[in-house]
Design a protein around this motif. Structure first.
Motif, short mmCIF file in Angstrom:
data_model
loop_
_atom_site.label_atom_id
_atom_site.label_comp_id
_atom_site.label_asym_id
_atom_site.label_seq_id
_atom_site.Cartn_x
_atom_site.Cartn_y
_atom_site.Cartn_z
N PHE A 130 18.77 -10.63 2.51
CA PHE A 130 18.16 -9.31 2.54
C PHE A 130 19.14 -8.34 3.20
O PHE A 130 20.11 -8.74 3.84
N GLU A 185 10.89 -6.06 -1.19
CA GLU A 185 11.84 -5.26 -1.96
C GLU A 185 11.11 -4.04 -2.51
O GLU A 185 10.05 -4.16 -3.15
N GLU A 229 8.96 -11.12 -1.90
CA GLU A 229 9.77 -12.22 -2.40
C GLU A 229 9.79 -13.35 -1.39
O GLU A 229 9.69 -13.12 -0.17
N ARG A 275 16.11 -4.45 0.30
CA ARG A 275 15.37 -5.68 0.57
C ARG A 275 15.25 -5.84 2.09
O ARG A 275 16.26 -5.91 2.80
N TYR A 310 8.72 -14.22 -6.63
CA TYR A 310 8.13 -12.96 -6.18
C TYR A 310 6.65 -12.89 -6.54
O TYR A 310 6.17 -13.55 -7.46
#
Length: 446
Positions: free
Chosen positions: A209, A161, A147, A34, A125
């Protein structure tokens, strides 16, 4: 990649306590990563997305992507809004902690509008409605999904992602020129993959992330930044990482070592066993291995090196000037003086000193802008020539402020792999494994 390194090393003690499964290091790597694209102060309140086949919008919950609705539009805007207005609800969003805001997803058609409540730590997302169709965010195309989470600045954190190997496709051309030898590119691919895996495993469940897309980690530019040669280097080393005692390493790298790499402890305060100083004659063969910077003596009287690391890099520099003196640390030195590295020496030009009484001696440069009085006239000293006269001889001197000459080597923090050194090694017939084992100590390639 310069690159939240200090923060990573500060938490090393915690990171080393994490028990990595040896299977992860030997092939069963994390499947996805991510990447923070817009976050904190860079987070925006609205984004434009495009996909030729329309969009699927949903929620990621417990590592599963749960679709909520579809939009057949080719272009949509995603905007954060305040309030409780919800046009679409879903059982998938029950029991989630909500932020009190929602996102408005709006297409070009007046009927193409969806509003969803925005959870605090479970992302919404957006992905293309058709597999293998790239998604564009603010004009740049990305693989995978985008996202959204609430950001600290009131905007929307945007995260990409995607599969780990595909992430590397978007990293390598930014970190090493695609025209360089393939063995150097392969070494970079393994180093970048190892760095990414280290971050994924360390930050699991602790951050929104795994890595950023900027220089704080590895520069990532999505699908639009990919290049066939660097993609090939990623494919040829697929799944390979560097490990130390069975655990993926923090594979730091830099542009040019200047002839010797640096201990991580000297650069960042925490010594990692695989990031030790090594002699690196290969980097000295690179065209940019040495440099010179001249610093005018405007408000600085003296630069004195007071501490060096074992590799010869300056750790502390005493600066004396009009407003007193200050000791600069290693990181402060590069920032304040805009230097390529801390591997340097200071050479000062000759200074002309004058005295009126034979005891108090000062440099001529300290008289700049002041009125100097002689027996028959007075003058404001601003430059040009100064005449120093005795009873028998008169000599002229340039009354300039002078400068300090900083003669340096290398480029970057000097820890880990030297990229220019890797290039030279590859040109001399070394394999990517030879390169990696030269720069990282006591590691294995898995």
């Amino acid at each position: 990649m310069q690159k939240k390194i200090l923060q990573l090393l500060v938490v090393l003690v915690i990171a080393l306590a994490i028990s990595f499964n040896n299977a992860e290091a030997s092939g069963n790597l994390p499947a996805t990563i991510r990447v923070g694209l817009f976050y904190d102060n860079t987070a925006k309140t609205s984004y434009t997305l495009a996909a030729d086949e329309g969009f699927v919008i949903g929620i990621k919950k417990q590592n599963s992507f749960i679709p909520i609705c579809n939009l057949p539009e080719k272009t949509i805007n995603v905007t954060i809004k305040s309030g409780e207005t919800i046009y679409v609800n879903s059982d998938a969003m029950k029991d989630l902690l909500m932020s009190g805001k929602y996102i408005e997803v709006k297409g070009q058609s007046s009927l193409a509008e969806i509003n969803l409540p925005l959870p605090v730590d479970v992302p919404l997302y957006v992905k293309s409605a058709k597999d293998n169709v790239f998604l564009s965010l603010n004009g740049r195309r990305y693989r995978g999904v985008i996202e959204f989470l609430p950001s600290s600045n009131g905007g929307l954190t945007a995260i990409n992602e995607l599969e780990l190997e595909e992430y590397l496709y978007g990293v390598l051309p930014n970190e090493m020129p695609p025209s360089w030898p393939m063995e150097a590119l392969k070494a970079q691919a393994v180093a970048s993959r190892s760095y990414a895996v280290y971050n994924i495993l360390q930050k699991a469940g602790k951050a929104s992330f795994d890595v950023t897309g900027g220089t704080g980690d590895q520069v990532y530019s999505g699908y639009d930044g990919e290049h066939p040669r660097t993609n090939e280097a990623v494919d040829m080393t697929k799944g390979q990482v560097l490990t130390y005692q069975g655990k993926p390493i923090l594979a730091l790298y830099h542009s040019n070592s200047g002839g010797i790499t640096e201990n991580s402890g000297d650069a960042f305060g925490t010594q990692l066993p695989y990031l030790k100083s090594v002699n690196d004659e290969f980097s000295l063969q690179a065209p940019n291995s040495t440099w010179v910077v001249k610093i005018p003596r405007t408000q600085v009287y003296d630069l004195e090196i007071i501490e060096k690391s074992a590799s010869g890099r300056v750790k502390k520099l005493l600066v004396r000037g009009n407003y007193g003196e200050k000791v600069l640390s290693g990181s402060e030195i590069r920032n304040a003086l805009q230097l390529k590295s801390n591997l340097f020496e200071v050479v000062a030009d000759n200074i002309l000193y004058v005295t009126a009484d034979g005891e108090n001696v000062i440099p001529v440069r300290q008289l700049m802008g002041k009125t100097v009085v002689s027996s028959d006239k007075e003058v404001v000293l601003s430059g040009g020539e100064v005449h120093i006269m005795s009873s028998q001889v008169s000599k002229e001197f340039l009354a300039t402020g002078g400068y300090f000459e900083i003669r340096g080597k290398g480029n970057g923090h000097g820890v880990g792999m030297s990229q220019w050194g890797a290039k030279v090694m590859a040109e001399n017939g070394y394999s990517f494994k030879d390169i990696l084992l030269h720069y990282y100590t006591d590691v294995e390639l898995n």
